[in-house]
Scaffold this motif. Structure first.
Motif, PDB file in Angstrom:
ATOM      1  N   GLY A   1       3.689   0.251  -3.791  1.00 28.03           N
ATOM      2  CA  GLY A   1       3.033  -0.347  -4.949  1.00 28.03           C
ATOM      3  C   GLY A   1       3.691  -1.603  -5.463  1.00 28.03           C
TER       4      GLY A   1
ATOM      5  N   ARG B   1      -5.789   5.742   2.315  1.00 25.16           N
ATOM      6  CA  ARG B   1      -5.528   4.956   1.104  1.00 25.16           C
ATOM      7  C   ARG B   1      -6.362   5.466  -0.063  1.00 25.16           C
ATOM      8  NH1 ARG B   1      -5.773  -0.563   4.565  1.00 25.16           N
ATOM      9  NH2 ARG B   1      -3.559  -0.751   5.062  1.00 25.16           N
ATOM     10  N   TYR B   2      -7.606   5.827   0.227  1.00 27.23           N
ATOM     11  CA  TYR B   2      -8.462   6.373  -0.835  1.00 27.23           C
ATOM     12  C   TYR B   2      -7.880   7.669  -1.393  1.00 27.23           C
ATOM     13  CZ  TYR B   2     -12.264   8.883  -3.044  1.00 27.23           C
ATOM     14  OH  TYR B   2     -12.998   9.620  -3.930  1.00 27.23           O
TER      15      TYR B   2
ATOM     16  N   ALA C   1      -4.782   8.679  -1.336  1.00 25.33           N
ATOM     17  CA  ALA C   1      -3.549   8.394  -2.074  1.00 25.33           C
ATOM     18  C   ALA C   1      -3.862   7.798  -3.440  1.00 25.33           C
ATOM     19  CB  ALA C   1      -2.669   7.442  -1.267  1.00 25.33           C
ATOM     20  N   ALA C   2      -4.872   6.939  -3.511  1.00 22.47           N
ATOM     21  CA  ALA C   2      -5.245   6.334  -4.788  1.00 22.47           C
ATOM     22  C   ALA C   2      -5.753   7.383  -5.767  1.00 22.47           C
ATOM     23  CB  ALA C   2      -6.309   5.260  -4.570  1.00 22.47           C
TER      24      ALA C   2
ATOM     25  N   HIS D   1       0.814  -1.211   0.000  1.00 21.65           N
ATOM     26  CA  HIS D   1       0.000   0.000   0.000  1.00 21.65           C
ATOM     27  C   HIS D   1       0.847   1.259   0.000  1.00 21.65           C
ATOM     28  CE1 HIS D   1       0.865  -0.826   4.246  1.00 21.65           C
ATOM     29  NE2 HIS D   1       0.877   0.488   4.389  1.00 21.65           N
ATOM     30  N   ARG D   2       2.158   1.150   0.278  1.00 21.35           N
ATOM     31  CA  ARG D   2       3.010   2.336   0.297  1.00 21.35           C
ATOM     32  C   ARG D   2       3.721   2.543  -1.029  1.00 21.35           C
ATOM     33  NH1 ARG D   2       3.299   4.693   5.139  1.00 21.35           N
ATOM     34  NH2 ARG D   2       2.989   3.477   7.026  1.00 21.35           N
TER      35      ARG D   2
ATOM     36  N   TYR E   1       2.333  10.601   2.011  1.00 18.21           N
ATOM     37  CA  TYR E   1       1.638   9.354   2.333  1.00 18.21           C
ATOM     38  C   TYR E   1       2.646   8.279   2.751  1.00 18.21           C
ATOM     39  CZ  TYR E   1      -0.991   5.034   1.705  1.00 18.21           C
ATOM     40  OH  TYR E   1      -1.566   3.803   1.905  1.00 18.21           O
TER      41      TYR E   1
ATOM     42  N   THR F   1      -5.803  -3.291  -0.944  1.00 15.78           N
ATOM     43  CA  THR F   1      -5.581  -3.255   0.508  1.00 15.78           C
ATOM     44  C   THR F   1      -6.826  -2.771   1.249  1.00 15.78           C
ATOM     45  OG1 THR F   1      -4.650  -1.006   0.472  1.00 15.78           O
ATOM     46  CG2 THR F   1      -3.113  -2.826   0.163  1.00 15.78           C
TER      47      THR F   1
ATOM     48  N   LEU G   1      -3.826  -0.022  -3.953  1.00 21.41           N
ATOM     49  CA  LEU G   1      -4.447   0.564  -2.770  1.00 21.41           C
ATOM     50  C   LEU G   1      -5.884   0.076  -2.605  1.00 21.41           C
ATOM     51  CD1 LEU G   1      -2.922   4.088  -3.252  1.00 21.41           C
ATOM     52  CD2 LEU G   1      -2.571   2.666  -1.240  1.00 21.41           C
TER      53      LEU G   1
END
Length: 240
Positions: free
Chosen positions: A28, A141-142, A144-145, A25-26, A130, A163, A160
């Protein structure tokens, strides 16, 4: 592709992985398989760059007589401006999460307003911020996505989304990310699946009354209306 086991950590950046995650999640990176080490050093240099950029931005806003960019929340109006004469925010005094959300909101507001220069300027800073978070949740996460999608990184956005669903099965944010990534890739089949899943789980998910749903209710309602129209139009075309 293999998925992460309980307690697994990313080989590239050492971040703790959610059980079942296929991607970190960080950074990729895929959980297993032969992949490049490049994302790890990109993240490291991005962290250095964001610190320098934050200092520069702070100096610029101090010297601009209080003028600053709008930092609207996702789903709010990009025209919402700070009070006239308000002092520029001192990002260096914010918590890592506050800093990330402020930067990601700046990117998404700029994208909604069509300000590509601001998107290109702040997106790397937001993603680097992030990467500096000690802990991440579904909402971060949302955000960042969405930033990743604005910078042409649908694979990172989908990682993301994975996850998010590993942590909260059928979460609407995961389907929303998948739909936007499918649009970016022009993948009509994936787009249709994401839209149908979003609509099928909409009512049950909202009844869970998650804090992030309350915060982004307007956004979710717009997505439901958009997807309902799109799926209805597709069904009608199929009958012709």
């Amino acid at each position: 592709m293999a998925t992460a086991a309980l307690g697994a950590a990313c080989r590239a950046c050492a971040a703790s992985l959610s059980p079942g995650a296929r991607f970190c999640h960080r950074c990729g990176r895929a959980v297993s398989g032969k992949t490049s080490e490049r994302p790890a050093w990109i993240t490291a240099w991005s962290i250095i760059a964001v610190l320098l950029a934050l200092i520069l931005w702070h100096v610029e806003t101090r010297g601009a007589g209080g003028e600053r960019p709008v930092m609207a929340n996702v789903g709010s109006s990009p025209s919402a401006a700070p009070p006239s004469g308000a002092a520029a925010p001192d990002i260096s005094r914010m918590s890592p999460r506050e800093r990330f959300l402020r930067l990601s909101d700046r990117v998404l507001s700029a994208a909604e307003a069509g300000d590509t220069a601001a998107v290109q300027r702040f997106a790397p800073m937001a993603l680097a911020a992030y990467g500096m978070l000690d802990t991440v949740d579904v909402d971060s996460r949302y955000h960042a996505a969405m930033v990743a999608l604005e910078t042409g990184q649908p694979a990172l956005a989908l990682a993301l989304a994975d996850t998010i669903h590993a942590e909260a099965r059928n979460h609407l944010f995961g389907y929303l990310i998948q739909s936007r990534a499918a649009e970016a890739r022009n993948d009509r089949a994936a787009l249709a699946r994401a839209r149908r899943a979003f609509l099928a789980n909409y009512g049950a998910e909202l009844r869970k009354d998650r804090p992030e749903y309350r915060e982004h209710l307007e956004l979710l309602e717009r997505a439901r209306n958009e997807f309902s129209r799109a799926t209805g139009a597709s069904a009608n075309r199929g009958k012709e």
